[in-house]
Design an enzyme around this catalytic site. Structure first.
Site, PDB file in Angstrom:
ATOM      1  N   LYS A 168      63.172  83.708   8.941  1.00 43.67           N
ATOM      2  CA  LYS A 168      63.933  82.642   9.608  1.00 43.67           C
ATOM      3  C   LYS A 168      63.463  82.364  11.045  1.00 43.67           C
ATOM      4  O   LYS A 168      63.600  81.257  11.537  1.00 43.67           O
ATOM      5  CB  LYS A 168      65.418  82.997   9.642  1.00 43.67           C
ATOM      6  CG  LYS A 168      66.132  82.829   8.308  1.00 43.67           C
ATOM      7  CD  LYS A 168      67.628  83.098   8.501  1.00 43.67           C
ATOM      8  CE  LYS A 168      68.405  82.851   7.231  1.00 43.67           C
ATOM      9  NZ  LYS A 168      69.859  82.876   7.473  1.00 43.67           N
ATOM     10  N   ASP A 202      73.488  77.100   8.533  1.00 37.66           N
ATOM     11  CA  ASP A 202      74.507  78.162   8.604  1.00 37.66           C
ATOM     12  C   ASP A 202      75.623  77.765   9.569  1.00 37.66           C
ATOM     13  O   ASP A 202      76.796  78.067   9.340  1.00 37.66           O
ATOM     14  CB  ASP A 202      73.885  79.480   9.095  1.00 37.66           C
ATOM     15  CG  ASP A 202      73.111  80.201   7.996  1.00 37.66           C
ATOM     16  OD1 ASP A 202      73.320  79.871   6.818  1.00 37.66           O
ATOM     17  OD2 ASP A 202      72.307  81.084   8.331  1.00 37.66           O
TER      18      ASP A 202
HETATM   19  P1  NAP Z   1      71.209  91.729  10.703  1.00 37.45           P
HETATM   20  O1  NAP Z   1      70.527  90.771  11.603  1.00 37.45           O
HETATM   21  O2  NAP Z   1      70.436  92.848  10.090  1.00 37.45           O
HETATM   22  O3  NAP Z   1      72.451  92.374  11.531  1.00 37.45           O
HETATM   23  C1  NAP Z   1      73.216  93.391  10.979  1.00 37.45           C
HETATM   24  C2  NAP Z   1      74.456  93.655  11.821  1.00 37.45           C
HETATM   25  O4  NAP Z   1      75.255  94.621  11.119  1.00 37.45           O
HETATM   26  C3  NAP Z   1      74.168  94.242  13.204  1.00 37.45           C
HETATM   27  O5  NAP Z   1      75.132  93.760  14.115  1.00 37.45           O
HETATM   28  C4  NAP Z   1      74.373  95.735  12.954  1.00 37.45           C
HETATM   29  O6  NAP Z   1      74.747  96.465  14.108  1.00 37.45           O
HETATM   30  C5  NAP Z   1      75.532  95.714  12.000  1.00 37.45           C
HETATM   31  N1  NAP Z   1      75.659  96.947  11.217  1.00 37.45           N
HETATM   32  C6  NAP Z   1      74.856  97.372  10.216  1.00 37.45           C
HETATM   33  N2  NAP Z   1      75.307  98.549   9.730  1.00 37.45           N
HETATM   34  C7  NAP Z   1      76.409  98.882  10.457  1.00 37.45           C
HETATM   35  C8  NAP Z   1      77.320  99.970  10.436  1.00 37.45           C
HETATM   36  N3  NAP Z   1      77.188 100.984   9.573  1.00 37.45           N
HETATM   37  N4  NAP Z   1      78.356  99.978  11.320  1.00 37.45           N
HETATM   38  C9  NAP Z   1      78.509  98.958  12.185  1.00 37.45           C
HETATM   39  N5  NAP Z   1      77.688  97.894  12.263  1.00 37.45           N
HETATM   40  C10 NAP Z   1      76.642  97.851  11.399  1.00 37.45           C
HETATM   41  O7  NAP Z   1      71.901  90.975   9.474  1.00 37.45           O
HETATM   42  P2  NAP Z   1      72.378  89.437   9.410  1.00 37.45           P
HETATM   43  O8  NAP Z   1      71.261  88.599   8.938  1.00 37.45           O
HETATM   44  O9  NAP Z   1      73.038  89.109  10.704  1.00 37.45           O
HETATM   45  O10 NAP Z   1      73.439  89.483   8.197  1.00 37.45           O
HETATM   46  C11 NAP Z   1      74.681  90.161   8.351  1.00 37.45           C
HETATM   47  C12 NAP Z   1      75.558  89.912   7.121  1.00 37.45           C
HETATM   48  O11 NAP Z   1      75.903  88.523   7.033  1.00 37.45           O
HETATM   49  C13 NAP Z   1      74.891  90.262   5.786  1.00 37.45           C
HETATM   50  O12 NAP Z   1      75.839  90.893   4.964  1.00 37.45           O
HETATM   51  C14 NAP Z   1      74.522  88.912   5.195  1.00 37.45           C
HETATM   52  O13 NAP Z   1      74.518  88.921   3.778  1.00 37.45           O
HETATM   53  C15 NAP Z   1      75.681  88.070   5.715  1.00 37.45           C
HETATM   54  N6  NAP Z   1      75.331  86.622   5.758  1.00 37.45           N
HETATM   55  C16 NAP Z   1      76.092  85.782   5.007  1.00 37.45           C
HETATM   56  C17 NAP Z   1      75.814  84.425   5.024  1.00 37.45           C
HETATM   57  C18 NAP Z   1      76.662  83.508   4.188  1.00 37.45           C
HETATM   58  O14 NAP Z   1      76.225  82.374   3.926  1.00 37.45           O
HETATM   59  N7  NAP Z   1      77.859  83.890   3.805  1.00 37.45           N
HETATM   60  C19 NAP Z   1      74.764  83.923   5.801  1.00 37.45           C
HETATM   61  C20 NAP Z   1      74.003  84.814   6.567  1.00 37.45           C
HETATM   62  C21 NAP Z   1      74.300  86.173   6.531  1.00 37.45           C
HETATM   63  P3  NAP Z   1      73.623  97.125  15.095  1.00 37.45           P
HETATM   64  O15 NAP Z   1      73.146  96.008  15.960  1.00 37.45           O
HETATM   65  O16 NAP Z   1      74.360  98.161  15.839  1.00 37.45           O
HETATM   66  O17 NAP Z   1      72.538  97.674  14.205  1.00 37.45           O
END
Ligand code: NAP
Length: 284
Positions: A67, A103
């Protein structure tokens, strides 16, 4: 005219729900196009982007991990892409590649459909990854009064403060459940948006919620970006406190619907898209 193509660029892409919901929408409207998942490792991204310029390609979705990089390879990323720092939709206009980030709109439509007010309200965003960036930009667009970003790694939350620009007051705090700053932000929030990967289906933290029930208020709307067939642990905690719970499927379908509108110029058949997305989730 030959069959048109819409591509999904990511790696891996096999797990994506987008092919099912987009193909269902194309078929429903009788559009002669195939939505194809192109599994694209990073070194193949420039070549895949070049293929999008062909006259038979309407455009593409871009997903993890491309992305950010894809934004540099297209001709015209729009202001939303630039703000979020990521592109998720590319439209081919006569060989020129335009990019946007649907998004942001997906988040706003999902909240509006649940009756959540954002303008002039305080918002808590849990997480500080790519999805959280889109959430903060969406809150700025919708005229929120204040956003508190709470993240396990507080430093990453601080990196999102600048996204508010001069229009939105964005603060950062740690996702420490003992922290007074998190309690204060939760007590004053109208909407709480969960954008960490906690609660993901078959993930290591499937049964975990970053926010327990005691921290929610009954007047709040809780949106979880994570999509699962039933309620996530975060949404169950919110409902236990009497809050309105909104699942991530709504955002997923609405961001896809917005992309569909841009590629085809037609009104997306939302019920068909919801049904197709649910069917894929239930089969997992
Ligand atoms: P990302 O960039 O990898 O970010 C992950 C986030 O989760 C970070 O803030 C991370 O914290 C936190 N995290 C991971 N494990 C954790 C734990 N055990 N305890 C506390 N915090 C934790 O991922 P992303 O792309 O932002 O996606 C995040 C979620 O949104 C995913 O589940 C994805 O499927 C969902 N999503 C949904 C849509 C939709 O259309 N509904 C669209 C986009 C994304 P740290 O910074 O401390 O590592």
């Amino acid at each position: 005219m030959s069959r048109q193509t819409i591509a999904l660029l990511g790696h891996p892409v096999a797990h994506s729900i987008s092919p099912a919901l987009q193909q269902a929408a194309l078929d429903e409207l009788g559009i002669d196009a195939a939505y194809e998942a192109w599994d694209t490792p990073s070194d193949g991204l420039p070549g895949a982007i070049e293929r999008l310029r062909s006259g038979s390609v309407l455009g593409a979705n871009v997903t993890v991990p491309h992305k950010v990089e894809a934004m540099r390879l297209i001709d015209q990323p729009d202001g939303l892409c630039e703000l979020v720092g990521a592109v998720n939709t590319i439209v081919n206009r006569d060989g020129r590649l335009h990019g946007t980030n649907t998004d942001v709109v997906g988040i706003l439509i999902a909240l509006a459909a649940a009756g959540a007010e954002v303008a002039g309200k305080n918002i808590v965003v849990i997480g500080a990854g790519g999805a959280a960036r889109a959430v903060v930009v969406a809150m700025r667009r919708a005229g929120a009064a204040q956003v508190t970003v709470a993240n396990r790694t507080e430093e990453r939350a601080r990196a999102l403060v600048a996204l508010g620009g001069t229009e939105l007051d964005v603060r950062a705090c740690s996702l420490d459940l003992e922290a007074a700053s998190l309690h204060a932000a939760m007590g004053a929030a109208h909407v709480v948006i969960q954008s960490t990967s906690l609660g993901m289906l078959h993930g290591p933290d499937e049964a975990a919620t970053p926010i327990p029930s005691e921290l929610f208020r009954r007047w709040q709307v809780a949106l979880d970006l994570v999509y699962v067939p039933e309620r996530t642990p975060f949404l169950k905690a919110a409902e236990q406190a009497g809050a309105v719970a909104v699942g991530g499927l709504a955002m997923l379908v609405h961001q896809g619907a917005e992309s569909f509108r841009l590629w085809t110029g037609q009104e997306p058949p939302l019920p068909v898209m919801f049904e197709a997305a649910r069917a894929v989730l239930l089969a997992r």
